[in-house]
Design a protein around this motif. Structure first.
Motif, PDB file in Angstrom:
ATOM      1  N   GLN A   1       0.834  -1.201   0.000  1.00  0.00           N
ATOM      2  CA  GLN A   1       0.000   0.000   0.000  1.00  0.00           C
ATOM      3  C   GLN A   1       0.874   1.260   0.000  1.00  0.00           C
ATOM      4  N   GLN A   2       1.890   1.264   0.845  1.00  0.00           N
ATOM      5  CA  GLN A   2       2.809   2.404   0.930  1.00  0.00           C
ATOM      6  C   GLN A   2       3.582   2.585  -0.373  1.00  0.00           C
ATOM      7  N   ARG A   3       4.010   1.492  -0.962  1.00  0.00           N
ATOM      8  CA  ARG A   3       4.807   1.573  -2.187  1.00  0.00           C
ATOM      9  C   ARG A   3       3.986   2.122  -3.347  1.00  0.00           C
ATOM     10  N   ILE A   4       2.707   1.828  -3.360  1.00  0.00           N
ATOM     11  CA  ILE A   4       1.857   2.337  -4.432  1.00  0.00           C
ATOM     12  C   ILE A   4       1.497   3.801  -4.195  1.00  0.00           C
ATOM     13  N   ALA A   5       1.156   4.135  -2.949  1.00  0.00           N
ATOM     14  CA  ALA A   5       0.571   5.445  -2.678  1.00  0.00           C
ATOM     15  C   ALA A   5       1.584   6.546  -2.397  1.00  0.00           C
ATOM     16  N   HIS A   6       2.754   6.219  -1.885  1.00  0.00           N
ATOM     17  CA  HIS A   6       3.674   7.275  -1.440  1.00  0.00           C
ATOM     18  C   HIS A   6       4.349   7.957  -2.633  1.00  0.00           C
ATOM     19  N   PRO A   7       4.371   9.301  -2.634  1.00  0.00           N
ATOM     20  CA  PRO A   7       4.961  10.032  -3.772  1.00  0.00           C
ATOM     21  C   PRO A   7       6.416   9.700  -4.048  1.00  0.00           C
ATOM     22  N   LYS A   8       7.172   9.246  -3.034  1.00  0.00           N
ATOM     23  CA  LYS A   8       8.599   9.010  -3.275  1.00  0.00           C
ATOM     24  C   LYS A   8       8.844   7.872  -4.262  1.00  0.00           C
ATOM     25  N   PHE A   9       7.855   6.985  -4.449  1.00  0.00           N
ATOM     26  CA  PHE A   9       8.023   5.883  -5.405  1.00  0.00           C
ATOM     27  C   PHE A   9       7.658   6.299  -6.830  1.00  0.00           C
TER      28      PHE A   9
END
Length: 197
Positions: free
Chosen positions: A58-66
């Motif tokens: 979830q974090q990997r999809i949603a976070h802008p840094k990725f």
């Protein structure tokens, strides 16, 4: 492995499972427990919404840094000009700062499903379609970018997030797949539209 749901969110459905005002939510369409949206899609927008059962994914999809590319097909009021297209490509200055450069092209009218209720169009004013890809996730960003260059958005449909796409999903339908976290998503821009409906 994590499980990922690809959902074609209909118009006027909230990107959450509960609402105290009686509006339609994800619970009207998805009956699987333990899944949470990875990012969001506005109430008045349609198309691809990803949900997952793993916080890391979830974090990997949603976070802008990725910096996953998100692609939208957008119907605009008026015939979009070359200058507007170039301005969107280069980035425009909104109240919350300058947007990153976008990938953008003009489209012939795509063959999407009919929206309910239908778009309110002024017969005296033509409309046009663009495909725009961005790597940010500011609130109502695509709508604000288009309004900034003089073209109100009539309809907005998200078709891709990273390597994932709507493909043949109809509004309200979803499919699930297993995802290896090392390969989740992609920072590469999409190579053009995949199969249209």
């Amino acid at each position: 492995m994590a499980e990922l749901i690809l959902f074609n969110k209909p118009f006027k459905v909230l990107s959450q499972f509960t609402d105290t005002s009686g509006r339609a939510t994800l619970a009207n369409y998805i009956d699987k427990r333990g899944f949470y949206p990875a990012g969001r899609l506005d109430y008045d927008s349609e198309g691809l919404l990803l949900l997952c059962d793993d916080g890391v994914l979830q974090q990997r999809i949603a976070h802008p840094k990725f910096k996953l590319w998100k692609t939208y097909c957008v119907q605009l009021e008026g015939e979009v000009s070359h200058d507007a297209v170039e301005a969107l490509r280069e980035g425009v200055k909104l109240k919350d700062g300058l947007t990153r450069p976008a990938r953008l092209k003009a489209l012939k009218e795509p063959n999407f499903w009919d929206r309910t209720p239908p778009i309110r169009e002024r017969k005296s004013l033509p409309t046009s379609w663009i495909e725009i890809s961005i790597q940010e996730g500011r609130n109502r960003q695509v709508r604000r970018m288009c309004a900034h260059v003089g073209y109100p958005v009539l309809r907005l449909i998200r078709t891709h997030i990273g390597d994932w796409s709507l493909d043949s999903l109809s509004p309200g339908q979803y499919r699930s797949l297993r995802v290896n976290l090392p390969n989740a998503g992609s920072s590469k821009p999409p190579r053009g539209r995949r199969r249209k409906r």
